[in-house]
Design an enzyme around this catalytic site. Structure first.
Site, PDB file in Angstrom:
ATOM      1  N   ILE A  53       0.831  -1.205   0.000  1.00 46.07           N
ATOM      2  CA  ILE A  53       0.000   0.000   0.000  1.00 46.07           C
ATOM      3  C   ILE A  53       0.864   1.253   0.000  1.00 46.07           C
ATOM      4  CG2 ILE A  53      -2.024  -1.058   1.057  1.00 46.07           C
ATOM      5  CD1 ILE A  53      -1.099   0.186   3.737  1.00 46.07           C
ATOM      6  N   ALA A  75      -5.088  -3.366   5.364  1.00 47.20           N
ATOM      7  CA  ALA A  75      -3.652  -3.652   5.310  1.00 47.20           C
ATOM      8  C   ALA A  75      -2.900  -2.817   6.333  1.00 47.20           C
ATOM      9  CB  ALA A  75      -3.114  -3.371   3.907  1.00 47.20           C
ATOM     10  N   SER A 118      -9.180  -0.041  15.364  1.00 50.06           N
ATOM     11  CA  SER A 118      -8.942  -0.961  16.475  1.00 50.06           C
ATOM     12  C   SER A 118      -9.408  -0.350  17.783  1.00 50.06           C
ATOM     13  CB  SER A 118      -7.454  -1.295  16.577  1.00 50.06           C
ATOM     14  OG  SER A 118      -7.163  -1.994  17.769  1.00 50.06           O
ATOM     15  N   TYR A 142       1.077   0.866  17.879  1.00 47.41           N
ATOM     16  CA  TYR A 142      -0.004   0.331  17.050  1.00 47.41           C
ATOM     17  C   TYR A 142      -1.300   1.106  17.278  1.00 47.41           C
ATOM     18  CZ  TYR A 142      -3.811  -2.663  15.553  1.00 47.41           C
ATOM     19  OH  TYR A 142      -4.971  -3.131  14.973  1.00 47.41           O
ATOM     20  N   LYS A 146      -3.339   3.639  14.594  1.00 47.50           N
ATOM     21  CA  LYS A 146      -4.730   3.490  14.171  1.00 47.50           C
ATOM     22  C   LYS A 146      -5.516   4.774  14.417  1.00 47.50           C
ATOM     23  CE  LYS A 146      -5.197  -0.634  12.403  1.00 47.50           C
ATOM     24  NZ  LYS A 146      -5.671  -0.825  11.020  1.00 47.50           N
ATOM     25  N   ARG A 223     -12.454  -9.782  28.084  1.00 44.16           N
ATOM     26  CA  ARG A 223     -12.300  -9.028  26.838  1.00 44.16           C
ATOM     27  C   ARG A 223     -13.488  -9.291  25.913  1.00 44.16           C
ATOM     28  NH1 ARG A 223      -8.781  -7.354  29.502  1.00 44.16           N
ATOM     29  NH2 ARG A 223      -6.541  -7.153  29.063  1.00 44.16           N
ATOM     30  N   ARG A 285       0.856 -10.291  32.976  1.00 44.00           N
ATOM     31  CA  ARG A 285       1.724  -9.547  32.071  1.00 44.00           C
ATOM     32  C   ARG A 285       1.556  -8.054  32.355  1.00 44.00           C
ATOM     33  NH1 ARG A 285      -0.063 -12.329  26.444  1.00 44.00           N
ATOM     34  NH2 ARG A 285      -2.037 -11.584  27.288  1.00 44.00           N
TER      35      ARG A 285
END
Length: 330
Positions: A53, A75, A118, A142, A146, A223, A285
């Site tokens: 892209i 993508a 997202s 990330y 977005k 979640r 985590r």
């Protein structure tokens, strides 16, 4: 009949969206660089162009050659954890890439765009139920990329508002996409919970739960998990709405409204596979919130969004697809 371009259409989610378009009798063309997708996921007869892209000229040529009416843009680089170690790569793929898509659309006179965003744009929300009004506070490159993608859409729409082809768009925000609506397409991510858990069970290994002392009903994280087929239908509904000239909200959450816990997923895995699944419990985590669940009410109102699969059906569809893939490889 309108033709839609799906960027990232050879990926797990993109390939399902392509199939959902075809099921509605809509023509589609796929662009993918196969960095994480698979050409075998693209249905026979669907035009496929292997390119990045980032190659604006190549995208423009595809849009013109196939008389594309709109774009579903998936993508990008999707791994939030890895994005912390590779921020420049993440921004190049997701921000520069989205700008390239928008430039190609402007050059080709294409004005409708459904952006696969997202729920990572919310970061760790301080609310039990995320809505579109919840403040955005992404916590990874990330998630930031977005959100910047959404800003690019907003700004390009403003810039083209008085032009011959004003940008009309919406962004779909969602959390964990799971399952399979076609046994030939399976999630091959090395980072997602369903592939990790089901591949562990298939190999006779013990799945791992990270933390069972959260302030949730069973102590494990809660979640949104949404079937990939339902996600695909929402993208098609958004595309059809834009095609019909309807005005949509800038963003929609594709959420369940209640969510499921990691422990519930492990229980469903045991029920579906018939295997003894007693997961190993590891420490929490860092940065894992106890609960993140979104409301899908706005998407229900405008896109007919709903959860069509329960947890057991999600697990079962994924297990069938993985079993089929293993059988084909053996």
């Amino acid at each position: 009949m309108s033709t839609w371009l799906v960027t990232g259409g050879a990926g797990y989610i993109g390939a399902h969206i392509v199939r959902a378009f075809l099921a509605q009798g809509l023509d589609v063309v796929v662009v993918d660089d196969l960095s994480s997708g698979h050409e075998s996921f693209v249905p026979a007869g669907v035009p496929f162009v292997r390119t990045s892209i980032l190659d604006t000229a190549a995208l423009t040529a595809v849009l013109r050659e196939h008389a594309v009416a709109g774009v579903v843009h998936l993508a990008g680089f999707k791994y939030a954890g890895v994005s912390v170690r590779r921020p420049l790569h993440t921004y190049e793929q997701n921000v520069t890439g989205t700008a390239s898509v928008l430039q190609a659309m402007a050059d080709a006179g294409v004005s409708s765009l459904v952006f696969s965003s997202s729920a990572a744009v919310y970061g760790t929300p301080h609310t039990d139920l995320v809505t579109e009004a919840t403040a955005t506070a992404p916590e990874s490159p990330y998630g930031e990329s977005k959100l910047i993608g959404e800003w690019l859409l907003r700004d390009q729409a403003r810039a083209t508002a008085e032009s011959d082809a004003p940008l009309r768009h919406t962004s779909l925000r969602y959390f964990n996409v799971v399952g399979s609506a076609d046994e030939s397409v399976v999630d091959t991510s090395p980072h997602n919970l369903f592939p990790l858990a089901l591949e562990s069970v298939a190999a006779g290994r013990t799945p791992t739960i990270f933390g069972d002392d959260y302030p949730t009903p069973d102590g494990t994280c809660v979640r949104d998990y949404v079937h990939v087929g339902d996600i695909a239908l929402a993208h098609v509904a958004a595309a059809q709405a834009l095609d019909a000239g309807r005005t949509l909200e800038p963003a929609y959450n594709l959420g369940s409204g209640d969510g499921v816990s990691v422990r519930q997923i492990m229980t469903a895995v045991a029920a579906v596979t018939g295997r003894d699944v007693e997961p190993t419990v590891a420490p929490r985590r860092p940065g894992d919130p106890a609960r993140i669940v979104a409301s899908g009410e706005l998407a229900t109102r405008d896109l007919g969004w709903k959860m069509r699969h329960d947890l057991v059906e999600m697990v079962a569809s994924d297990w069938r697809a993985r079993s089929a893939a293993r059988a084909e490889q053996s």
